[in-house]
Design an enzyme around this catalytic site. Structure first.
Site, PDB file in Angstrom:
ATOM      1  N   ASP A  34       0.834  -1.208   0.000  1.00  0.00           N
ATOM      2  CA  ASP A  34       0.000   0.000   0.000  1.00  0.00           C
ATOM      3  C   ASP A  34       0.868   1.257   0.000  1.00  0.00           C
ATOM      4  O   ASP A  34       1.328   1.714   1.046  1.00  0.00           O
ATOM      5  CB  ASP A  34      -0.914  -0.005   1.237  1.00  0.00           C
ATOM      6  N   ASP A 179     -10.575  -4.846  -1.359  1.00  0.00           N
ATOM      7  CA  ASP A 179      -9.543  -4.396  -0.420  1.00  0.00           C
ATOM      8  C   ASP A 179     -10.115  -3.481   0.652  1.00  0.00           C
ATOM      9  O   ASP A 179     -10.645  -2.415   0.345  1.00  0.00           O
ATOM     10  CB  ASP A 179      -8.464  -3.651  -1.226  1.00  0.00           C
TER      11      ASP A 179
HETATM   12  C1  DX5 Z   1      -6.351   0.863   2.728  1.00  0.00           C
HETATM   13  C2  DX5 Z   1      -5.463  -0.172   2.075  1.00  0.00           C
HETATM   14  C3  DX5 Z   1      -5.795  -1.595   2.417  1.00  0.00           C
HETATM   15  C4  DX5 Z   1      -5.842  -1.917   3.887  1.00  0.00           C
HETATM   16  C5  DX5 Z   1      -6.023  -3.367   4.177  1.00  0.00           C
HETATM   17  O1  DX5 Z   1      -6.107   2.101   2.194  1.00  0.00           O
HETATM   18  O2  DX5 Z   1      -5.515  -0.064   0.687  1.00  0.00           O
HETATM   19  O3  DX5 Z   1      -4.928  -2.457   1.716  1.00  0.00           O
HETATM   20  O4  DX5 Z   1      -4.742  -1.446   4.543  1.00  0.00           O
HETATM   21  O5  DX5 Z   1      -5.985  -3.552   5.553  1.00  0.00           O
HETATM   22  P1  DX5 Z   1      -7.215  -4.119   6.400  1.00  0.00           P
HETATM   23  O6  DX5 Z   1      -7.470  -5.490   5.858  1.00  0.00           O
HETATM   24  O7  DX5 Z   1      -6.706  -4.094   7.780  1.00  0.00           O
HETATM   25  O8  DX5 Z   1      -8.368  -3.184   6.149  1.00  0.00           O
HETATM   26 ZN    ZN Z   2      -4.556  -1.704  -0.530  1.00  0.00          ZN
END
Ligand code: DX5
Ligand code: ZN
Length: 220
Positions: A34, A179
């Site tokens: 990310d 996601d």
């Molecule tokens: C949010 C990100 C995601 C997120 C996933 O902006 O793109 O990839 O961090 O993490 P969880 O599964 O904890 O929501």
């Molecule tokens: Zn992400």
């Protein structure tokens, strides 16, 4: 069975090597990276994600799934191409024109990398339709981009269904990734809606046992 792309956004950076090793051993399908620039979203993770990618490349052959939450997309594409990722995804909301998006898709593909486009919860899923024949994957954000550990927005599941129907009706082979906020309570709905690749961050990295949580996410 859906694939699992493990987001390492919320891991303890001081223990990253150990955590990345453990994730490598439990055979996730992708490392989900990310990248945030402090402009498209508030947080800036560009330095830490660069470090994590360097560390992953030293210890693992698991493919990288790079999610760019940035305004200056071309600049970050060039940075992350160096890690030979499998997929690079950028946000439709960061683009000004269709021509610009098409240029980027071509540029990413010309480097041997698959291209994904992501849409945030407020963007209508129909806005992505014209790109589908040209891209590998659509990343449907199931939370507002910017941070891990948020609650999934239930309406986004309808967007996945709508997109899946459109893909099937038009005989396209575009993949769907979902996601944000995905956990054992909602993963089944996400999968049944038509998701091919499930991103899970805190549901894996905050669990006591990576292997168990990944197996559970896959088999729900
Ligand atoms: C949010 C990100 C995601 C997120 C996933 O902006 O793109 O990839 O961090 O993490 P969880 O599964 O904890 O929501
Ligand atoms: Zn992400």
């Amino acid at each position: 069975m859906p694939e699992i792309s493990a987001s390492i956004l919320s891991i303890d950076s001081e223990k990253s090597m150990k955590i990345l090793h453990e994730l490598d051993e439990v055979k996730i399908d992708y490392f989900h990276i990310d990248v945030m620039d402090g402009k498209f979203v508030e947080r800036n993770t560009s330095d830490i994600m660069y470090r994590y990618c360097s560390e992953i490349k030293q210890i693992s052959t698991i493919p990288l799934d790079v999610h760019l939450m940035v305004k200056d997309i071309k600049k970050y594409v060039d940075v992350y191409l160096a890690f030979e990722p499998s997929i690079i995804t950028f946000h439709l909301e960061a683009m000004e024109t269709e021509e610009e998006s098409m240029e980027l898709i071509k540029y990413i593909n010309s480097n041997g990398v698959k291209c994904g486009i992501s849409i945030s919860p407020e963007t209508d899923v129909k806005e992505i339709y014209k790109y589908l024949p040209h891209i590998h994957m659509v990343l449907i954000m199931t939370v507002v981009p910017g941070k891990g550990g948020q609650a999934l927005i239930p309406e986004t599941i309808l967007k996945i269904k709508e997109l899946k129907n459109y893909i099937e009706q038009n005989n396209l082979d575009t993949y769907i990734e979902a996601d944000g906020g995905i956990n054992l309570d909602n993963v089944k709905d996400i999968r049944l809606a038509g998701t091919d690749i499930i991103v899970a961050g805190t549901a894996i990295t905050n669990s006591g046992n990576y292997r168990n949580s990944i197996n559970a996410l896959k088999s729900e």
